[in-house]
Design an enzyme around this catalytic site. Structure first.
Site, PDB file in Angstrom:
ATOM      1  N   ARG A 745      63.499  39.482 102.584  1.00 33.05           N
ATOM      2  CA  ARG A 745      64.651  39.094 101.773  1.00 33.05           C
ATOM      3  C   ARG A 745      64.932  37.581 101.752  1.00 33.05           C
ATOM      4  O   ARG A 745      65.134  37.003 100.693  1.00 33.05           O
ATOM      5  CB  ARG A 745      65.879  39.812 102.352  1.00 33.05           C
ATOM      6  N   CYS A 812      72.072  58.837  83.671  1.00 34.58           N
ATOM      7  CA  CYS A 812      73.026  59.939  83.675  1.00 34.58           C
ATOM      8  C   CYS A 812      73.394  60.349  85.093  1.00 34.58           C
ATOM      9  O   CYS A 812      73.059  61.443  85.556  1.00 34.58           O
ATOM     10  CB  CYS A 812      72.464  61.103  82.876  1.00 34.58           C
ATOM     11  N   TYR A 842      63.791  43.422  96.945  1.00 35.70           N
ATOM     12  CA  TYR A 842      64.081  44.859  96.824  1.00 35.70           C
ATOM     13  C   TYR A 842      64.724  45.176  95.467  1.00 35.70           C
ATOM     14  O   TYR A 842      65.613  46.011  95.375  1.00 35.70           O
ATOM     15  CB  TYR A 842      64.962  45.332  97.987  1.00 35.70           C
TER      16      TYR A 842
HETATM   17  N1  LLP Z   1      59.331  43.982 108.891  1.00 35.86           N
HETATM   18  C1  LLP Z   1      59.431  45.299 108.820  1.00 35.86           C
HETATM   19  C2  LLP Z   1      58.679  46.132 109.746  1.00 35.86           C
HETATM   20  C3  LLP Z   1      60.271  45.881 107.859  1.00 35.86           C
HETATM   21  O1  LLP Z   1      60.382  47.204 107.809  1.00 35.86           O
HETATM   22  C4  LLP Z   1      60.998  45.060 106.989  1.00 35.86           C
HETATM   23  C5  LLP Z   1      61.893  45.640 105.988  1.00 35.86           C
HETATM   24  C6  LLP Z   1      60.848  43.671 107.095  1.00 35.86           C
HETATM   25  C7  LLP Z   1      60.008  43.159 108.071  1.00 35.86           C
HETATM   26  C8  LLP Z   1      61.562  42.700 106.207  1.00 35.86           C
HETATM   27  O2  LLP Z   1      62.944  42.798 106.330  1.00 35.86           O
HETATM   28  P1  LLP Z   1      63.874  41.735 105.580  1.00 35.86           P
HETATM   29  O3  LLP Z   1      63.605  40.390 106.131  1.00 35.86           O
HETATM   30  O4  LLP Z   1      63.607  41.768 104.129  1.00 35.86           O
HETATM   31  O5  LLP Z   1      65.237  42.182 105.868  1.00 35.86           O
HETATM   32  N2  LLP Z   1      65.674  47.985 100.651  1.00 35.86           N
HETATM   33  C9  LLP Z   1      66.572  47.367 101.585  1.00 35.86           C
HETATM   34  C10 LLP Z   1      65.842  46.626 102.689  1.00 35.86           C
HETATM   35  C11 LLP Z   1      64.879  47.499 103.434  1.00 35.86           C
HETATM   36  C12 LLP Z   1      64.051  46.735 104.423  1.00 35.86           C
HETATM   37  C13 LLP Z   1      62.916  47.535 104.910  1.00 35.86           C
HETATM   38  N3  LLP Z   1      62.126  46.878 105.889  1.00 35.86           N
HETATM   39  C14 LLP Z   1      67.521  46.433 100.838  1.00 35.86           C
HETATM   40  O6  LLP Z   1      67.405  46.333  99.623  1.00 35.86           O
HETATM   41  O7  LLP Z   1      68.391  45.850 101.428  1.00 35.86           O
END
Ligand code: LLP
Length: 866
Positions: A745, A812, A842
């Site tokens: 992110r 819907c 995401y």
């Molecule tokens: N490493 C692992 C093992 C992960 O599972 C994830 C994210 C990351 C790194 C990266 O995380 P980040 O830095 O992006 O927070 N769909 C959700 C977020 C799900 C994250 C899943 N794993 C959202 O839109 O907030």
């Protein structure tokens, strides 16, 4: 018709002890009073005694043995201030003599209540005498008046002698003659004392704790003042104690009942007794900061248009719970009356009550009661006939205050969740619909207010976006807030409109933003290896930029692996991590075949498919027993999550690995996404360092991703410096390991926007909705996590005053909402281009074809030149 003379428009200003102890503070009083007089108001200034003086007088009135010495110290203090004010100390000479006489007269030995009141009254008489002399000497038209000539104590039926003299209430039924006599005092501005009134026997009476606020309120009410201004050294009332919750908001507007409740349960800025007189007379109260008069302060009035919602949370410590097992007597006529009679007999005033079939539990507030083990033992003896007593102490009472609490209960799930680890002894919801209190062990209360405050804001129960009620955060006022910088798309309107004209829904990415974020992370010295979690956004151009910037790539499926090798030519397999969850076993085999770094998080896979893993090097993903994140669905640690090996299984994993000749070379933890406490990673790193030491063969510690971004206008940018400092500190303790991170992110969210076209604008039952050509199909985050994305109407940046719209999609499902009650130009119409901000992470990856709507398009807006 004859004309009635305009009554004087009074305004009452109250200043406390610290505001009257120095010359420059008196200058402020003179300036503020003068400004109001210049606006045509008559001004009454009510002052306290100099800081600390009432405490000294209290000691004297209670029979301190060194009373005479204390009086001389007080005399010195007032003479010194007279000199500082450029006055002849003789102005207070007579008053000091009164005080000297009081401590030497025969009554001083017996200390009757009327004598105590005279002693206590001298502080305000002294400060107001000095102040009036000084302000007049400055050429201001100020007169001094004796508050006792105007405030008359009344005896209330249930008051004891002490209260009738030292904690009095005052008459509020004055007539027009009183008012005209008061107004007939010659000066434009008057200065009088807080805290004191006239007893019916002609002597002095004391209003008790917080008396100066109450005096100002009485005068305001009696004069029908335009406002009672309480000038203090804080900006006003806050949504929580700023010392515990630095993000607490200034409450700029409250109704009387809310203010009263907040004062009673915590905030010390205003004494709760001061609210009632103003409330009954319909006189507004304003709490203002002497040092920062430009701040809005807190305005308290009876406005009917108060916003429902939690306005404040407070915490009272030292609460004693008395739990009574009632042995079946409950519901017998008079049972409670008997119990409460016992409390009365022991001088205990009961605050909260909870009851069940066999138990009645009450709380005793320490500020109202003298609860000693002695008293409790006697109470217990007394009650022994009707029930068994258990005392639970010390407890903390956590109170949520705000109008319309009942209709908010469904918003409070986060609050209930906060309490899941604590034992809640008692919950009480007041029938006036203003307060909800939880009583827990005091030991559990630390840090809780911050958590609840965050939860209330996230759930919408504390409606901080209501600008008429919630002002700036304390940290912002103190200049400690880091502002979210301007966003890139604010200067790219034309380019984005042109892109939208080629078709929407469409994601647009700015690669410069991706590069800038990558460089921010590269600058963090403690980190040795950086990977991009491509699940956040696998757009080929983004991957190429990040690889150029030295990032490896973290993948979680065979599909992602195939993708990165196909779009990034010449990608080094050693720069790729494979961190799947419950993946089919052939994906591990595929990953080994590609030569990438594989991470495993369970023993079972090793046992079931020994041949896949035999002789390999592996990283081990552990679960440190807890998780964090912007929403429960993205927390990836703790028993409720499916990820990671529990730490107490590490030995078993190592045994199984040794049996297969597997080397464990990396240790990994990723406990959640969108974690906003920088300390989180320091702690993870520290714990992994400890475990790595026990394993022996580890060369890399991977602390995962999870870094947040500021989605909301008032979210602060992530404190990368604090994050880096924490990592540097732990790194120094474990110099033998390479430190890896794998954010998603943080690198891409802000680079992307989702462009939509408004389809229809509809009003239904007072709710305006604007529909867009993409909704939960194009961007799932709001539906799935109640996530916030700013929404703007790009077509009308000067579209007039904004009004609130619900922004919905074409799917819907009722959950197809991108944002509720968003301010958009009133003229928002079909065909307008809407921009959904911070959609680069995401977003597109989670889009779907539900309702058989096409996937959004994607464009890269800026080719980075570097
Ligand atoms: N490493 C692992 C093992 C992960 O599972 C994830 C994210 C990351 C790194 C990266 O995380 P980040 O830095 O992006 O927070 N769909 C959700 C977020 C799900 C994250 C899943 N794993 C959202 O839109 O907030």
């Amino acid at each position: 018709m004859h004309s009635i003379p305009e009554p004087d428009r009074w305004i009452v200003l109250k200043f406390g002890g610290t505001s009257v102890s120095q010359r420059e503070r008196w200058d402020t009083i003179g300036r503020l009073a003068g400004e109001r007089a210049a606006e045509g108001r008559r001004v009454l200034v009510v002052v306290s005694a100099l800081a600390g003086v009432t405490n000294a007088l209290t000691a004297i009135s209670e029979g301190a043995t060194d009373a005479a010495a204390r009086v001389e110290a007080l005399a010195d203090r007032h003479v010194a201030l007279a000199r500082e004010l450029g006055l002849d100390p003789a102005v207070v000479g007579e008053r000091l003599d009164v005080l000297r006489t009081l401590v030497s007269e025969p009554r001083a030995a017996r200390r009757p209540l009327d004598w105590q009141a005279e002693v206590l009254a001298q502080g305000e008489l002294l400060s107001s005498t000095l102040g009036a002399a000084y302000l007049s000497a400055q050429g201001l038209d100020f007169g001094w008046c004796d508050a006792r000539d105007w405030l008359q104590a009344v005896a209330l039926p249930n008051q004891n002698d002490w209260a009738r003299r030292l904690s009095v209430a005052c008459r509020r039924d004055v007539d027009a003659r009183w008012r005209s006599r008061f107004a007939a005092q010659p000066a434009a501005m008057l200065l009088t004392q807080g805290f004191i009134a006239r007893h019916e026997d002609g002597g002095s009476a004391i209003l008790g704790r917080g008396g100066s606020d109450t005096s100002a309120a009485y005068f305001g009410a009696l004069l029908g003042a335009e406002c009672v201004e309480i000038w203090t050294d804080v900006p006003g009332m806050f949504s929580a104690n700023p010392r515990e919750v630095p993000d607490a908001r200034l409450l700029t507007r409250l109704d009387y009942a809310e203010a009263q409740e907040i004062c009673t349960t915590g905030a010390r800025v205003l004494h709760p007794r001061a609210v009632k007189p103003c409330r009954e007379a319909g006189v507004p109260i304003a709490i203002l900061d002497t040092a920062r008069p430009e701040l809005p302060g807190t305005r308290i009035d009876g406005g009917p248009d108060t916003v429902p919602g939690v306005k404040a949370i407070s915490r009272r410590d030292g609460v004693v719970l008395v739990s009574m097992e009632t042995m079946g007597m409950w519901q017998q006529v008079g049972f409670l009356a008997d119990i409460f009679e016992c409390f009365r007999r022991h001088g205990l005033s009961v605050d909260l009550i909870g009851s069940s079939e066999t138990n009645v539990t009450v709380s005793l507030d320490p500020s109202e009661n003298l609860v000693s083990t002695d008293v409790l033992a006697r109470l217990s003896e007394d009650l022994a006939r009707s029930c068994r007593l258990k005392v639970i102490a010390p407890c903390s009472a956590i109170t949520l205050v705000g109008r319309g609490m009942r209709s908010l209960l469904h918003h409070l799930s986060d609050v209930w969740a906060t309490f899941d680890r604590e034992r809640v002894h008692l919950i009480s919801q007041s029938s006036n619909d203003l307060n909800l209190t939880f009583v827990i062990d005091e030991a559990d209360a630390d840090g809780l207010l911050q958590e609840i405050h965050d939860g209330l804001i996230a759930s919408g129960a504390m409606p901080v976006r209501e600008a008429g009620v919630f002002g700036p955060r304390w940290r912002e006022i103190e200049g400690q807030l880091r502002r979210r910088p301007e966003r890139w798309w604010q200067g790219r309107r034309d380019a984005l409109l042109a892109l939208a004209a080629t078709g929407t829904p469409r994601y647009a990415y700015n690669l410069d933003v991706v590069r800038a974020r990558a460089r921010q992370l590269k600058a963090v010295q403690a980190v040795d290896r950086r990977f991009f979690a491509i699940k956040a956004n696998p757009h080929p151009d983004i991957l190429r930029v990040l690889v150029e910037e030295g990032f490896g790539l973290e993948c979680v499926s065979a599909g992602e692996l195939a993708h990165v090798f196909s779009v990034v030519p010449g990608l080094e397999p050693s720069c790729v991590l494979f961190t799947p969850s419950f993946a089919p076993v052939d994906e591990y085999a595929d990953a080994f075949a590609r030569g990438v770094n594989v991470t495993l998080d369970n023993v079972e896979a090793l046992e079931r498919w020994p041949e896949v893993f035999r002789g390999r090097a592996l990283w081990l993903r552990v679960d440190l027993g807890r998780g964090d994140g912007h929403h429960a669905k993205v927390v990836t640690g703790g028993l409720a999550s499916k990820f990671g090996l529990l730490v107490d299984r590490v030995e078993a994993f190592l045994d199984a690995a040794r049996a297969l000749d597997v080397r464990v070379t990396g240790l990994h933890a990723h406990l959640g996404s969108g974690v906003d406490t920088p300390d989180h990673w320091r702690e993870v790193c520290d714990e992994l360092g400890g475990i790595a030491g026990r394993i022996g063969s580890i060369d890399t510690i991977d602390i995962g991703g999870g870094l947040p971004i500021p989605y909301r206008e008032d979210d602060e940018p992530f404190d990368l410096e604090a994050w880096a400092a924490g990592l540097a500190e732990v790194k120094a303790a474990y110099p033998g390991y390479r430190l890896a991170i794998e954010p998603g992110r943080f690198l891409v969210a802000e680079s992307g926007v989702l462009l939509l076209t408004a389809t229809q604008v509809v009003e239904k039952g007072g709710i305006r909705r604007v529909g867009a050509d993409g909704g939960m199909n194009a961007l799932m985050r709001p539906t799935l996590y109640d996530a916030w994305h700013d929404i703007h109407n790009l077509s009308r940046d000067d579209g007039g005053a904004p009004v609130a719209f619900d922004v919905v999609g074409p799917i819907c499902e009722s959950g197809d909402v991108l944002g509720l009650q968003r301010p958009l130009p009133a003229g928002t119409a079909p065909g307008d281009v809407l921009l959904v901000a911070d959609a680069g992470a995401y977003g597109m990856v989670m889009a779907n074809t539900y309702n058989l709507r096409a996937l959004p398009a994607e464009s890269v807006l800026v080719e980075s030149k570097e």
